[in-house]
Design a protein around this motif. Structure first.
Motif, PDB file in Angstrom:
ATOM      1  N   GLY A   1     -87.994   4.978 -36.172  1.00 49.57           N
ATOM      2  CA  GLY A   1     -86.887   5.398 -35.313  1.00 49.57           C
ATOM      3  C   GLY A   1     -86.970   6.868 -34.946  1.00 49.57           C
ATOM      4  N   LEU A   2     -87.293   7.703 -35.917  1.00 54.12           N
ATOM      5  CA  LEU A   2     -87.432   9.138 -35.661  1.00 54.12           C
ATOM      6  C   LEU A   2     -88.594   9.421 -34.710  1.00 54.12           C
TER       7      LEU A   2
ATOM      8  N   ARG B   1     -89.812   7.347 -32.441  1.00 57.88           N
ATOM      9  CA  ARG B   1     -89.417   6.909 -31.085  1.00 57.88           C
ATOM     10  C   ARG B   1     -88.620   8.009 -30.385  1.00 57.88           C
ATOM     11  N   ALA B   2     -87.682   8.612 -31.111  1.00 57.09           N
ATOM     12  CA  ALA B   2     -86.870   9.687 -30.526  1.00 57.09           C
ATOM     13  C   ALA B   2     -87.739  10.894 -30.179  1.00 57.09           C
ATOM     14  N   ALA B   3     -88.686  11.222 -31.029  1.00 51.30           N
ATOM     15  CA  ALA B   3     -89.563  12.363 -30.773  1.00 51.30           C
ATOM     16  C   ALA B   3     -90.455  12.124 -29.565  1.00 51.30           C
TER      17      ALA B   3
ATOM     18  N   GLN C   1     -95.872   1.703 -34.911  1.00 54.50           N
ATOM     19  CA  GLN C   1     -95.202   0.467 -34.484  1.00 54.50           C
ATOM     20  C   GLN C   1     -96.039  -0.752 -34.863  1.00 54.50           C
TER      21      GLN C   1
ATOM     22  N   ALA D   1     -89.665  10.137 -27.030  1.00 59.29           N
ATOM     23  CA  ALA D   1     -88.766  10.198 -25.873  1.00 59.29           C
ATOM     24  C   ALA D   1     -88.453  11.642 -25.481  1.00 59.29           C
ATOM     25  N   ALA D   2     -88.429  12.544 -26.468  1.00 57.25           N
ATOM     26  CA  ALA D   2     -88.157  13.959 -26.202  1.00 57.25           C
ATOM     27  C   ALA D   2     -89.424  14.732 -25.831  1.00 57.25           C
TER      28      ALA D   2
ATOM     29  N   GLU E   1     -87.337   3.883 -40.941  1.00 62.63           N
ATOM     30  CA  GLU E   1     -86.625   5.092 -40.559  1.00 62.63           C
ATOM     31  C   GLU E   1     -87.553   6.039 -39.789  1.00 62.63           C
TER      32      GLU E   1
ATOM     33  N   GLN F   1     -91.992  15.335 -27.773  1.00 66.19           N
ATOM     34  CA  GLN F   1     -92.444  16.166 -28.887  1.00 66.19           C
ATOM     35  C   GLN F   1     -93.645  15.601 -29.626  1.00 66.19           C
TER      36      GLN F   1
END
Length: 101
Positions: A17-18, A20-22, A37, A24-25, A14, A27
């Motif tokens: 995934g969080l 990866r999103a951070a 990873q 991409a943003a 989990e 952050q």
């Protein structure tokens, strides 16, 4: 915290995934994602992308699991803001010296 949650694979997945999103943003550093990873991959005994997870071999530090597409690892490391694999292994040798005799 997720890096060292070896016994809670669901939490680690989990967090990956969080993270990866951070990344991409914009952050979080891509290097943080690279370490997590690889940690997830080695926990599953799968190849790493960046070679961040090491173990001690007969001659010193080596990747804990094989590196996927090793010929391209330096490009991936550079994109993540990581030093070369050779310099990383040299740093690990200096920081965590082991008696290899």
């Amino acid at each position: 915290m997720a890096q060292h949650s070896d016994l809670d694979l669901a939490f680690r997945q989990e967090a990956l995934g969080l993270l990866r999103a951070a990344v991409a943003a914009g952050q979080v550093s891509p290097g943080n994602l690279a370490y997590l990873q690889d940690r997830v991959a080695t926990g599953k005994d799968e190849p790493q992308e960046y070679g961040t997870q090491i173990r001690w071999g007969p001659g010193g530090p080596v990747p804990a699991t094989p590196i996927r597409d090793e010929a391209d690892v330096e490009r991936r490391r550079a994109e993540a803001g990581l030093p070369t694999l050779a310099s990383y292994l040299a740093e690990v040798t200096t920081v965590c010296p082991q008696d290899t005799n």
